[in-house]
Write a protein that holds these residues in place. Structure first.
Motif, PDB file in Angstrom:
ATOM      1  N   ARG A   1     -14.893   4.101   6.535  1.00  0.00           N
ATOM      2  CA  ARG A   1     -15.042   4.620   5.096  1.00  0.00           C
ATOM      3  C   ARG A   1     -13.838   4.217   3.823  1.00  0.00           C
ATOM      4  O   ARG A   1     -13.003   4.683   4.096  1.00  0.00           O
ATOM      5  N   ASP A   2     -14.457   3.287   2.743  1.00  0.00           N
ATOM      6  CA  ASP A   2     -13.690   2.998   1.913  1.00  0.00           C
ATOM      7  C   ASP A   2     -12.569   2.207   2.000  1.00  0.00           C
ATOM      8  O   ASP A   2     -11.566   2.417   1.365  1.00  0.00           O
ATOM      9  N   VAL A   3     -12.723   0.904   2.570  1.00  0.00           N
ATOM     10  CA  VAL A   3     -11.983   0.864   3.426  1.00  0.00           C
ATOM     11  C   VAL A   3     -11.544  -0.995   2.989  1.00  0.00           C
ATOM     12  O   VAL A   3     -10.785  -1.542   2.339  1.00  0.00           O
TER      13      VAL A   3
ATOM     14  N   GLY B   1      -9.183   1.915   9.232  1.00  0.00           N
ATOM     15  CA  GLY B   1      -8.641   2.612   8.276  1.00  0.00           C
ATOM     16  C   GLY B   1      -9.140   3.220   8.160  1.00  0.00           C
ATOM     17  O   GLY B   1      -9.686   4.708   6.979  1.00  0.00           O
TER      18      GLY B   1
ATOM     19  N   GLY C   1      -1.520  -0.818  11.700  1.00  0.00           N
ATOM     20  CA  GLY C   1      -1.977  -1.643  12.516  1.00  0.00           C
ATOM     21  C   GLY C   1      -3.073  -2.603  10.994  1.00  0.00           C
ATOM     22  O   GLY C   1      -3.569  -1.534  10.987  1.00  0.00           O
ATOM     23  N   ASP C   2      -3.208  -3.807  10.969  1.00  0.00           N
ATOM     24  CA  ASP C   2      -4.059  -4.297  10.543  1.00  0.00           C
ATOM     25  C   ASP C   2      -5.593  -4.924  11.214  1.00  0.00           C
ATOM     26  O   ASP C   2      -5.344  -5.182  11.998  1.00  0.00           O
ATOM     27  N   CYS C   3      -6.587  -3.942  10.801  1.00  0.00           N
ATOM     28  CA  CYS C   3      -7.583  -4.731  11.628  1.00  0.00           C
ATOM     29  C   CYS C   3      -8.330  -6.059  11.561  1.00  0.00           C
ATOM     30  O   CYS C   3      -8.789  -6.260  12.567  1.00  0.00           O
TER      31      CYS C   3
ATOM     32  N   MET D   1      -0.141   7.337   5.688  1.00  0.00           N
ATOM     33  CA  MET D   1      -0.741   7.460   6.502  1.00  0.00           C
ATOM     34  C   MET D   1      -1.087   7.919   7.701  1.00  0.00           C
ATOM     35  O   MET D   1      -1.639   9.335   7.752  1.00  0.00           O
TER      36      MET D   1
ATOM     37  N   TYR E   1      -1.170   3.957  -1.777  1.00  0.00           N
ATOM     38  CA  TYR E   1      -0.800   5.097  -0.952  1.00  0.00           C
ATOM     39  C   TYR E   1       0.554   5.517  -0.597  1.00  0.00           C
ATOM     40  O   TYR E   1       1.015   6.050   0.645  1.00  0.00           O
TER      41      TYR E   1
ATOM     42  N   LEU F   1       0.884  -1.304  -0.054  1.00  0.00           N
ATOM     43  CA  LEU F   1      -0.012  -0.024   0.113  1.00  0.00           C
ATOM     44  C   LEU F   1       1.187   1.602   0.240  1.00  0.00           C
ATOM     45  O   LEU F   1       0.435   2.265  -0.935  1.00  0.00           O
TER      46      LEU F   1
ATOM     47  N   HIS G   1      -9.908  -3.092  -0.088  1.00  0.00           N
ATOM     48  CA  HIS G   1      -8.968  -3.382   0.001  1.00  0.00           C
ATOM     49  C   HIS G   1      -8.557  -4.875   0.666  1.00  0.00           C
ATOM     50  O   HIS G   1      -7.690  -5.572   0.288  1.00  0.00           O
TER      51      HIS G   1
ATOM     52  N   ASP H   1      -5.014   2.108  11.099  1.00  0.00           N
ATOM     53  CA  ASP H   1      -4.729   1.796   9.505  1.00  0.00           C
ATOM     54  C   ASP H   1      -3.426   1.284   9.157  1.00  0.00           C
ATOM     55  O   ASP H   1      -2.674   1.251   9.807  1.00  0.00           O
ATOM     56  N   LEU H   2      -3.579   0.265   8.011  1.00  0.00           N
ATOM     57  CA  LEU H   2      -2.629  -0.195   7.575  1.00  0.00           C
ATOM     58  C   LEU H   2      -1.074   1.040   7.531  1.00  0.00           C
ATOM     59  O   LEU H   2      -0.219  -0.218   7.599  1.00  0.00           O
ATOM     60  N   SER H   3      -1.624   1.578   6.641  1.00  0.00           N
ATOM     61  CA  SER H   3      -0.823   2.393   6.207  1.00  0.00           C
ATOM     62  C   SER H   3       0.364   3.332   7.146  1.00  0.00           C
ATOM     63  O   SER H   3       0.034   4.307   7.840  1.00  0.00           O
TER      64      SER H   3
ATOM     65  N   VAL I   1      -9.730  10.934   2.260  1.00  0.00           N
ATOM     66  CA  VAL I   1      -9.169  10.624   1.223  1.00  0.00           C
ATOM     67  C   VAL I   1     -10.405   9.204   1.017  1.00  0.00           C
ATOM     68  O   VAL I   1     -10.269   8.025   0.207  1.00  0.00           O
ATOM     69  N   SER I   2     -11.346   9.979   1.065  1.00  0.00           N
ATOM     70  CA  SER I   2     -12.542   9.577   0.302  1.00  0.00           C
ATOM     71  C   SER I   2     -13.466  10.410   0.272  1.00  0.00           C
ATOM     72  O   SER I   2     -13.875  11.321   0.311  1.00  0.00           O
TER      73      SER I   2
HETATM   74  C1  SAM Z   1      -9.485   4.986  -0.055  1.00  0.00           C
HETATM   75  S1  SAM Z   1      -8.647   5.523   2.285  1.00  0.00           S
HETATM   76  C2  SAM Z   1      -9.518   5.594   2.980  1.00  0.00           C
HETATM   77  C3  SAM Z   1      -9.134   6.831   4.138  1.00  0.00           C
HETATM   78  C4  SAM Z   1     -10.142   6.919   5.123  1.00  0.00           C
HETATM   79  N1  SAM Z   1     -11.057   6.069   6.199  1.00  0.00           N
HETATM   80  C5  SAM Z   1     -10.520   8.479   4.843  1.00  0.00           C
HETATM   81  O1  SAM Z   1     -11.900   8.122   4.479  1.00  0.00           O
HETATM   82  O2  SAM Z   1     -10.335   9.237   4.502  1.00  0.00           O
HETATM   83  C6  SAM Z   1      -8.508   3.362   2.488  1.00  0.00           C
HETATM   84  C7  SAM Z   1      -7.564   3.425   3.968  1.00  0.00           C
HETATM   85  O3  SAM Z   1      -7.690   1.751   4.115  1.00  0.00           O
HETATM   86  C8  SAM Z   1      -6.103   1.940   4.568  1.00  0.00           C
HETATM   87  N2  SAM Z   1      -6.048   0.184   5.136  1.00  0.00           N
HETATM   88  C9  SAM Z   1      -6.562  -0.070   4.166  1.00  0.00           C
HETATM   89  N3  SAM Z   1      -6.179  -2.738   4.393  1.00  0.00           N
HETATM   90  C10 SAM Z   1      -6.574  -2.308   5.514  1.00  0.00           C
HETATM   91  C11 SAM Z   1      -5.793  -2.933   6.626  1.00  0.00           C
HETATM   92  N4  SAM Z   1      -6.302  -4.091   6.383  1.00  0.00           N
HETATM   93  N5  SAM Z   1      -6.359  -3.036   8.275  1.00  0.00           N
HETATM   94  C12 SAM Z   1      -6.876  -1.268   8.473  1.00  0.00           C
HETATM   95  N6  SAM Z   1      -6.308  -1.065   6.902  1.00  0.00           N
HETATM   96  C13 SAM Z   1      -6.472  -0.810   6.310  1.00  0.00           C
HETATM   97  C14 SAM Z   1      -5.254   2.028   3.784  1.00  0.00           C
HETATM   98  O4  SAM Z   1      -3.872   2.310   4.697  1.00  0.00           O
HETATM   99  C15 SAM Z   1      -6.157   3.672   3.751  1.00  0.00           C
HETATM  100  O5  SAM Z   1      -5.649   4.708   4.356  1.00  0.00           O
END
Ligand code: SAM
Length: 258
Positions: free
Chosen positions: A127-129, A61, A110-112, A88, A17, A12, A132, A83-85, A34-35
């Motif tokens: 939101r929009d996570v 996320g 970390g990873d949710c 971010m 990202y 990512l 992934h 958040d994994l990134s 970022v959504s």
């Molecule tokens: C499109 S962005 C949305 C960020 C935020 N929710 C917003 O509305 O601005 C998606 C986010 O999901 C995070 N993400 C993806 N896979 C994830 C996971 N397994 N655990 C936690 N975060 C994750 C990404 O790193 C990224 O920051």
């Protein structure tokens, strides 16, 4: 991808990202977001959860922290963002200290899917996570375990239509490493995890209006010409795919059984 077939932090942070990409997205979606719909959409959706002040919320996320900041500042909520990134969260952490919200907002990298805090949250917001994440059964089972009985789940996500995917749409999804579902598939996955009162709303028309507004904003952004053109092309692609019914945007809500 890791051994479970999930996208890794390294992947990512080095592609979608990278810090430069995040800043470009933020210039389109609006400060801290970022959504789609940025601040306005966040206020509207957080309001829909109808949470009492002081409720404990997990923002899955959380990205740059935009929604978490709104939850704390405008709704009096106590928020954990994961958040994994790393990119971010490096930016989100700076914003958090600047806004002096550290008493009510905490961020964790970390990873949710690995979260383990039994019956801890009054609500989970995302939101929009989930686009992934491959293993949605595991995802909703983890989220269900994190919620207190009666706790609320609300999320938006990119989805797909029911008709056969066009080559162009398949290529877009493959290129982004997204894992998209139709609305009925999502409802089934959420219900199977034991969540109740599962509901969904098709927000695609709203998505199209938001994309049009964002596309006109892109032409006025103070960015290098090639970047502005690339962003505009990407937004036109999203508009085409949403207009043809391939790409959809959904809002999902559910409650953990008491
Ligand atoms: C499109 S962005 C949305 C960020 C935020 N929710 C917003 O509305 O601005 C998606 C986010 O999901 C995070 N993400 C993806 N896979 C994830 C996971 N397994 N655990 C936690 N975060 C994750 C990404 O790193 C990224 O920051």
């Amino acid at each position: 991808m890791n051994q479970s077939g999930e996208i890794t932090q390294e992947a990512l942070d080095s592609t979608q990202y990278s810090t430069a990409s995040i800043r470009q997205y933020e210039s389109v979606f609006g400060e801290d977001f970022v959504s789609p719909g940025g601040y306005e959409m966040a206020v509207e959706l957080i309001g829909k959860m109808k949470l009492e002040r002081g409720s404990r919320v997990l923002d899955v996320g959380c990205g740059l922290g935009g929604s978490a900041f709104v939850m704390a500042r405008e709704f009096g909520l106590i928020v954990d963002g994961i958040d994994l990134s790393k990119n971010m969260l490096a930016l989100a952490g700076k914003k958090l200290s600047g806004y002096q919200l550290a008493k009510c907002v905490k961020f964790e990298q970390g990873d949710c899917l690995e979260m383990d805090r039994s019956e801890y949250y009054d609500a989970i917001y995302s939101r929009d996570v989930f686009l992934h994440i491959t293993d949605k059964s595991r995802l909703f089972s983890v989220l269900n375990s994190l919620l207190k009985p009666g706790g609320k789940l609300l999320f938006t996500d990119y989805c797909c239509g029911e008709k056969r995917w066009t080559d162009e749409f398949s290529e877009y999804v493959k290129d982004r490493d997204y894992f998209l579902h139709t609305f009925p598939e999502y409802v089934k996955l959420i219900s199977r995890a034991g969540l109740t009162q599962v509901d969904h709303q098709d927000l695609t028309d709203r998505f199209i209006v938001i994309l049009q507004t964002e596309l006109s904003k892109i032409s006025g952004l103070d960015l290098a010409e090639p970047i502005r053109l690339k962003l505009a092309q990407s937004w036109r692609g999203k508009l085409d795919r949403a207009g043809s019914g391939d790409h959809r945007w959904g809002l999902f809500t559910a409650i953990k059984a008491s």
